[in-house]
Scaffold this active site. Structure first.
Site, PDB file in Angstrom:
ATOM      1  N   ALA A   1     -28.299  45.559 -66.290  1.00  0.00           N
ATOM      2  CA  ALA A   1     -28.619  44.239 -66.253  1.00  0.00           C
ATOM      3  C   ALA A   1     -29.722  44.093 -67.417  1.00  0.00           C
ATOM      4  O   ALA A   1     -29.644  42.911 -68.116  1.00  0.00           O
ATOM      5  CB  ALA A   1     -29.437  43.891 -64.957  1.00  0.00           C
TER       6      ALA A   1
ATOM      7  N   ASN B   1     -19.059  40.856 -67.176  1.00  0.00           N
ATOM      8  CA  ASN B   1     -19.278  40.455 -65.877  1.00  0.00           C
ATOM      9  C   ASN B   1     -18.144  39.218 -65.684  1.00  0.00           C
ATOM     10  O   ASN B   1     -17.976  38.573 -64.566  1.00  0.00           O
ATOM     11  CB  ASN B   1     -20.397  39.934 -65.248  1.00  0.00           C
TER      12      ASN B   1
ATOM     13  N   SER C   1     -21.016  39.438 -51.574  1.00  0.00           N
ATOM     14  CA  SER C   1     -21.074  38.430 -52.700  1.00  0.00           C
ATOM     15  C   SER C   1     -20.843  37.191 -52.296  1.00  0.00           C
ATOM     16  O   SER C   1     -20.387  36.589 -51.269  1.00  0.00           O
ATOM     17  CB  SER C   1     -19.686  38.825 -53.567  1.00  0.00           C
TER      18      SER C   1
ATOM     19  N   LYS D   1     -17.947  46.876 -64.181  1.00  0.00           N
ATOM     20  CA  LYS D   1     -18.266  46.180 -65.328  1.00  0.00           C
ATOM     21  C   LYS D   1     -17.952  46.704 -66.476  1.00  0.00           C
ATOM     22  O   LYS D   1     -17.631  46.099 -67.670  1.00  0.00           O
ATOM     23  CB  LYS D   1     -19.811  45.701 -65.271  1.00  0.00           C
TER      24      LYS D   1
ATOM     25  N   SER E   1     -20.317  34.938 -54.559  1.00  0.00           N
ATOM     26  CA  SER E   1     -20.069  34.265 -55.737  1.00  0.00           C
ATOM     27  C   SER E   1     -18.731  32.924 -55.198  1.00  0.00           C
ATOM     28  O   SER E   1     -18.488  32.060 -55.685  1.00  0.00           O
ATOM     29  CB  SER E   1     -19.062  35.157 -56.480  1.00  0.00           C
TER      30      SER E   1
ATOM     31  N   TYR F   1     -32.561  39.916 -55.670  1.00  0.00           N
ATOM     32  CA  TYR F   1     -32.584  38.738 -54.740  1.00  0.00           C
ATOM     33  C   TYR F   1     -32.297  39.178 -53.266  1.00  0.00           C
ATOM     34  O   TYR F   1     -31.305  39.904 -53.263  1.00  0.00           O
ATOM     35  CB  TYR F   1     -32.026  37.468 -55.230  1.00  0.00           C
TER      36      TYR F   1
ATOM     37  N   THR G   1     -18.171  42.591 -60.829  1.00  0.00           N
ATOM     38  CA  THR G   1     -19.354  43.318 -60.593  1.00  0.00           C
ATOM     39  C   THR G   1     -19.554  44.708 -60.156  1.00  0.00           C
ATOM     40  O   THR G   1     -17.920  45.284 -60.538  1.00  0.00           O
ATOM     41  CB  THR G   1     -19.892  42.279 -59.285  1.00  0.00           C
TER      42      THR G   1
HETATM   43  P1  NDP Z   1     -28.364  49.896 -63.014  1.00  0.00           P
HETATM   44  O1  NDP Z   1     -27.936  51.009 -61.639  1.00  0.00           O
HETATM   45  O2  NDP Z   1     -27.312  49.596 -64.098  1.00  0.00           O
HETATM   46  O3  NDP Z   1     -29.948  50.203 -63.511  1.00  0.00           O
HETATM   47  C1  NDP Z   1     -30.943  50.486 -62.746  1.00  0.00           C
HETATM   48  C2  NDP Z   1     -32.345  50.653 -63.336  1.00  0.00           C
HETATM   49  O4  NDP Z   1     -32.969  50.405 -62.575  1.00  0.00           O
HETATM   50  C3  NDP Z   1     -32.199  51.728 -64.328  1.00  0.00           C
HETATM   51  O5  NDP Z   1     -32.927  51.445 -65.488  1.00  0.00           O
HETATM   52  C4  NDP Z   1     -33.094  52.681 -63.629  1.00  0.00           C
HETATM   53  O6  NDP Z   1     -33.929  53.741 -64.062  1.00  0.00           O
HETATM   54  C5  NDP Z   1     -34.020  51.803 -62.697  1.00  0.00           C
HETATM   55  N1  NDP Z   1     -34.685  52.096 -61.398  1.00  0.00           N
HETATM   56  C6  NDP Z   1     -33.621  52.415 -60.220  1.00  0.00           C
HETATM   57  N2  NDP Z   1     -34.770  52.837 -59.457  1.00  0.00           N
HETATM   58  C7  NDP Z   1     -35.869  52.659 -59.880  1.00  0.00           C
HETATM   59  C8  NDP Z   1     -37.290  53.177 -59.378  1.00  0.00           C
HETATM   60  N3  NDP Z   1     -37.348  53.269 -57.925  1.00  0.00           N
HETATM   61  N4  NDP Z   1     -38.306  53.028 -60.278  1.00  0.00           N
HETATM   62  C9  NDP Z   1     -38.135  52.602 -61.460  1.00  0.00           C
HETATM   63  N5  NDP Z   1     -37.180  52.320 -62.076  1.00  0.00           N
HETATM   64  C10 NDP Z   1     -35.936  52.145 -61.293  1.00  0.00           C
HETATM   65  O7  NDP Z   1     -28.642  48.383 -62.415  1.00  0.00           O
HETATM   66  P2  NDP Z   1     -28.295  46.825 -62.827  1.00  0.00           P
HETATM   67  O8  NDP Z   1     -28.953  47.209 -64.071  1.00  0.00           O
HETATM   68  O9  NDP Z   1     -26.912  46.491 -62.631  1.00  0.00           O
HETATM   69  O10 NDP Z   1     -28.965  46.077 -61.778  1.00  0.00           O
HETATM   70  C11 NDP Z   1     -30.522  46.145 -61.751  1.00  0.00           C
HETATM   71  C12 NDP Z   1     -30.967  45.039 -60.728  1.00  0.00           C
HETATM   72  O11 NDP Z   1     -30.690  43.679 -61.146  1.00  0.00           O
HETATM   73  C13 NDP Z   1     -30.293  45.230 -59.378  1.00  0.00           C
HETATM   74  O12 NDP Z   1     -31.435  44.875 -58.564  1.00  0.00           O
HETATM   75  C14 NDP Z   1     -29.421  44.105 -59.358  1.00  0.00           C
HETATM   76  O13 NDP Z   1     -29.282  43.624 -57.840  1.00  0.00           O
HETATM   77  C15 NDP Z   1     -29.986  42.998 -60.270  1.00  0.00           C
HETATM   78  N6  NDP Z   1     -29.053  42.091 -60.717  1.00  0.00           N
HETATM   79  C16 NDP Z   1     -29.383  40.565 -60.491  1.00  0.00           C
HETATM   80  C17 NDP Z   1     -28.603  40.016 -61.115  1.00  0.00           C
HETATM   81  C18 NDP Z   1     -28.616  38.407 -60.709  1.00  0.00           C
HETATM   82  O14 NDP Z   1     -27.671  37.683 -61.124  1.00  0.00           O
HETATM   83  N7  NDP Z   1     -29.785  38.060 -60.277  1.00  0.00           N
HETATM   84  C19 NDP Z   1     -27.560  40.281 -61.921  1.00  0.00           C
HETATM   85  C20 NDP Z   1     -27.168  41.702 -62.241  1.00  0.00           C
HETATM   86  C21 NDP Z   1     -28.080  42.540 -61.565  1.00  0.00           C
HETATM   87  P3  NDP Z   1     -33.200  55.099 -64.906  1.00  0.00           P
HETATM   88  O15 NDP Z   1     -32.475  54.725 -65.899  1.00  0.00           O
HETATM   89  O16 NDP Z   1     -34.334  55.861 -64.998  1.00  0.00           O
HETATM   90  O17 NDP Z   1     -32.146  55.534 -63.640  1.00  0.00           O
END
Ligand code: NDP
Length: 270
Positions: free
Chosen positions: A131, A87, A15, A66, A17, A215, A62
């Site tokens: 996200a 969050n 983190s 969440k 943060s 990132y 986080t």
């Molecule tokens: P979740 O686990 O809640 O969701 C993951 C998503 O990614 C789902 O839609 C999943 O699809 C999809 N997915 C995972 N692997 C694959 C793959 N190989 N091919 C296609 N789709 C895939 O994660 P979050 O939504 O919490 O986070 C998503 C990303 O956003 C992370 O990388 C996280 O680090 C980043 N993030 C960045 C933030 C920032 O401040 N920059 C803040 C919050 C998140 P399915 O539904 O089919 O499983």
């Protein structure tokens, strides 16, 4: 004594943060402390109750807490309610207010920092996880012509579309319908495993921005690499969003907006 804030998660080794909030506090002259609390996976609510009882004023939350954070709230922002996750929490006596600043941070990075307006644009949102859920309402508020959601598991995209249907034009598409979008936003976690979501090359043609929420991944972002190779003129990873979601939380707690531009630049250049 300084006002106490914290980030709850498990694990929290990665983190950034505490560094970000310490910087905000220093630059805006706010007297506060910000610590990491790595609660046991089954012990978030107890750890949060303890933190509040000890005088904590607010916290970030986080993965994987969440959703539980939302359950602890007495009041929810509309964004947190629709995201089904929070969050950021603010404590005031018995009042626990829950917000989700992820989407607010994403929008601010795209519109203010990268100078790309969503108004009237066609947006492709990849992913339907936490996200993406946090991002959708702030994105719809920015007035795009439409948002297409493409997710590996279509049923999750459909459920998300149905949750936000009254707020704007949202459709669910398959990979073969992915062309013709101005802004491409990768809210999947595919980059964490070094892959790009399944997309035809045509999806990148004519796009003016490709943004990956991920990132700091050692292997880079295959999604952004494909965008660059396809000639998309502007690409960005999620560092700006990370700093801006923290700034939105800080503003909620302290009623002052911290400067973000220099910190984003420094973190991008590391
Ligand atoms: P979740 O686990 O809640 O969701 C993951 C998503 O990614 C789902 O839609 C999943 O699809 C999809 N997915 C995972 N692997 C694959 C793959 N190989 N091919 C296609 N789709 C895939 O994660 P979050 O939504 O919490 O986070 C998503 C990303 O956003 C992370 O990388 C996280 O680090 C980043 N993030 C960045 C933030 C920032 O401040 N920059 C803040 C919050 C998140 P399915 O539904 O089919 O499983």
């Amino acid at each position: 004594m300084s006002d106490r804030y914290a980030v709850f998660g498990n694990p929290l080794g990665h983190s950034r943060s505490p560094m970000i909030h310490a910087r905000f506090a220093q630059e805006s002259g706010q007297d506060l402390s910000y610590e990491k609390i790595e609660a046991p996976r089954s012990g978030f609510k107890a750890a949060l109750r303890r933190f509040i009882a000890e005088g904590g004023r607010g916290c970030n939350v986080t993965a994987p807490f969440k959703i539980e954070a939302l359950e602890c709230a007495t009041r929810l922002s509309p964004t947190a309610r629709i995201a089904g996750a929070a969050n950021t929490l603010c404590f005031d006596g018995a009042d626990v207010f829950a917000e989700n600043t992820d989407g607010i941070g994403l929008l601010r990075d795209i519109e203010t920092n990268l100078h790309v307006s969503l108004r009237g644009r066609r947006v492709l949102l990849l992913g339907a996880g936490g996200a993406a859920r946090g991002a959708l309402i702030p994105m719809l508020m920015a007035g795009p012509e439409q948002i297409s959601i493409l997710n590996r598991t279509p049923a999750k995209a459909m459920a998300l579309r149905d949750m936000v249907a009254e707020h704007g034009k949202v459709t669910v598409i398959g990979p073969h319908e992915a062309s013709g979008h101005d802004l491409l936003i990768n809210a999947t976690s595919a980059s964490l495993s070094g892959t790009c979501p399944a997309l035809p090359d045509a999806a990148f043609e004519g796009a003016s921005l490709a943004y990956d929420l991920c990132y700091g991944t050692a292997g880079g972002s295959p999604f952004l690499e494909r965008a660059v190779a396809a000639g998309v003129p502007l690409v960005a990873d999620g560092v700006g969003m990370l700093v801006e979601q923290a700034a939105a939380a800080f503003e909620l707690w302290r009623e002052t907006r911290p400067e973000t531009a220099d910190l984003i630049k420094e973190m991008r250049n590391k």
